[in-house]
Design a protein around this motif. Sequence first.
Motif, PDB file in Angstrom:
ATOM      1  N   SER A   1       0.518  -1.089   0.411  1.00 57.37           N
ATOM      2  CA  SER A   1      -0.324  -0.104   0.047  1.00 57.37           C
ATOM      3  C   SER A   1       0.822   1.080   0.069  1.00 57.37           C
ATOM      4  O   SER A   1       2.099   1.281   0.536  1.00 57.37           O
ATOM      5  N   ALA A   2       0.244   2.641  -0.324  1.00 54.83           N
ATOM      6  CA  ALA A   2       0.617   3.498  -0.665  1.00 54.83           C
ATOM      7  C   ALA A   2      -0.285   4.491  -0.036  1.00 54.83           C
ATOM      8  O   ALA A   2      -1.416   4.398  -0.086  1.00 54.83           O
ATOM      9  N   THR A   3       0.446   5.675   0.885  1.00 50.83           N
ATOM     10  CA  THR A   3      -0.409   6.388   0.989  1.00 50.83           C
ATOM     11  C   THR A   3      -0.766   8.076   0.217  1.00 50.83           C
ATOM     12  O   THR A   3       0.011   8.195  -1.035  1.00 50.83           O
ATOM     13  N   ALA A   4      -1.951   8.058   0.786  1.00 49.06           N
ATOM     14  CA  ALA A   4      -2.114   9.809   0.286  1.00 49.06           C
ATOM     15  C   ALA A   4      -1.148  10.313  -0.605  1.00 49.06           C
ATOM     16  O   ALA A   4      -0.856  11.085  -1.486  1.00 49.06           O
ATOM     17  N   GLU A   5      -0.496  10.516   1.015  1.00 48.27           N
ATOM     18  CA  GLU A   5       1.009  11.565   0.583  1.00 48.27           C
ATOM     19  C   GLU A   5       1.249  11.318  -1.049  1.00 48.27           C
ATOM     20  O   GLU A   5       2.073  11.799  -1.440  1.00 48.27           O
ATOM     21  N   GLU A   6       1.928   9.956  -0.786  1.00 46.08           N
ATOM     22  CA  GLU A   6       2.777   9.421  -1.478  1.00 46.08           C
ATOM     23  C   GLU A   6       2.308   9.167  -2.667  1.00 46.08           C
ATOM     24  O   GLU A   6       3.245   9.084  -3.911  1.00 46.08           O
ATOM     25  N   LEU A   7       1.276   8.538  -2.811  1.00 49.23           N
ATOM     26  CA  LEU A   7       0.232   9.238  -4.184  1.00 49.23           C
ATOM     27  C   LEU A   7       0.619  10.567  -4.951  1.00 49.23           C
ATOM     28  O   LEU A   7       0.608  10.294  -6.257  1.00 49.23           O
TER      29      LEU A   7
ATOM     30  N   TRP B   1      -2.082   9.344 -11.916  1.00 50.18           N
ATOM     31  CA  TRP B   1      -2.228   8.267 -10.698  1.00 50.18           C
ATOM     32  C   TRP B   1      -1.390   7.291 -11.244  1.00 50.18           C
ATOM     33  O   TRP B   1      -0.422   6.633 -10.287  1.00 50.18           O
TER      34      TRP B   1
ATOM     35  N   GLY C   1      -4.924   6.449  -1.111  1.00 56.00           N
ATOM     36  CA  GLY C   1      -4.071   6.364  -1.791  1.00 56.00           C
ATOM     37  C   GLY C   1      -4.096   4.889  -2.244  1.00 56.00           C
ATOM     38  O   GLY C   1      -5.092   4.749  -2.936  1.00 56.00           O
TER      39      GLY C   1
END
Length: 434
Positions: free
Chosen positions: A19-25, A65, A108
């Motif tokens: 998984s990746a966070t919203a911030e990373e995305l 994205w 994310g």
Amino acid sequence: MKLVSVETPEKSVCKMTFSATAEELETASNAVYERTRATYTIKGFQKGEADRAQIEADRGEHTFWYDAINDLMDQDVPALYEAALKEHGFAPVDDPSYDLVSVKKDEGFVATATVALQPELKLTKTTGFTSQCVTPEVTDKEIDTVLERRRNYAAELVPHKGPAVKGNVVHMDFEGLLDGVAFKGGTAKDQSVQLGSGRMIPGFEDGILGHKAGDEFEINVTFPKNYPNKELAGKPVVFKIKLHDVCVRQLPALNSDFAKKMGKETMEEYRAFVKQQLFDGRHGGALNHAKDMILGQLADAAEGEIPSILVENAYQQQMQVIQQQLQMQRMSLTTYLSQIHETRESFTAKVRAAAEKNTRARMALLQIAQQENLLPTDEEIDKQLAERAEKTKKTVEEIKASTDVAALRRNEGIRKAADWVIDHSTIEEKVESK
């Protein structure tokens, strides 16, 4: 990115969730925007002038994205993946298959990597298999056919003074005129044509019959209605012809002179040589089939569950090969199936069964390679990489960076194990009389 979980949904299959966070995305999406903004043309703006919000308003919020997801996966997942394999002691036998599970701007994204692991098979037998290498006998008629074909290849063109007849080869200049004007593609110099070959448009070759070397004449012909060039299709034209020569194809006699040109002293020696050539070609195919039969017996002697994802990948690869082969023959799968009187369901079932058997044999061979210490050493791998580097004019480091060394080691071990099993089995030679 982080590793969320490692599961084994079925025996010999590993599924990892990342998984990746919203911030990373968001950070990765902005990097993609900066990298690609100059390529976007948005209504009301010059190319490359629209900002990110304007591009996303026109193309959708997801515009950046998927490139961002690929960037994050390429950057972070390999290390997480390798660490998880090492921690759990997993031995993959194929490349992982990645799937995007979900992606939301405020959450994310979540992705999975599913990979087949080496199964533990019970090998009830690894040596002592038997098969037959049945090579069809070479007949005198088949030798005669080859000799005649090679004799035709060696034919010489001999000019003669008589009128042209079918089978003659002529050399000529011609100019095609449509309504008195030369048309594109209708002119050629020193063109060679065998009369009666049907190479030229209908009526052209027939118009040359009866003429002699040195003749200059005209031919009136009409292009076929279905001719690809629409400007000429169905149109009557005139070809001005200048005939340079009329030649007869003179076949060499099948005697010692012919044999010597082919590298032998007598026709008896050359016939024996051709016979051996035909036999060697057939024997090679028959021997490969016999070896495949032994490996098929090994597969039957390997008990245990094979990862379904591994079989599916092998099936898809085989279907792709079949499709490519049919495309080269300009044939669809539907047409091919109608010719062999097979339904799609029964055909794909056979391909899948073959994929399962081949996969089972490969996994058995990998296990044998490990048991018999047949996997290549680091030194052998380095030697192969060095040879590749020399052939491709690249550095060893460049080759190593683009090579899946683990897969190379597996495949080389499987190859060595196949040779080992065959060497410890029996292939009975047999010549099949016709």
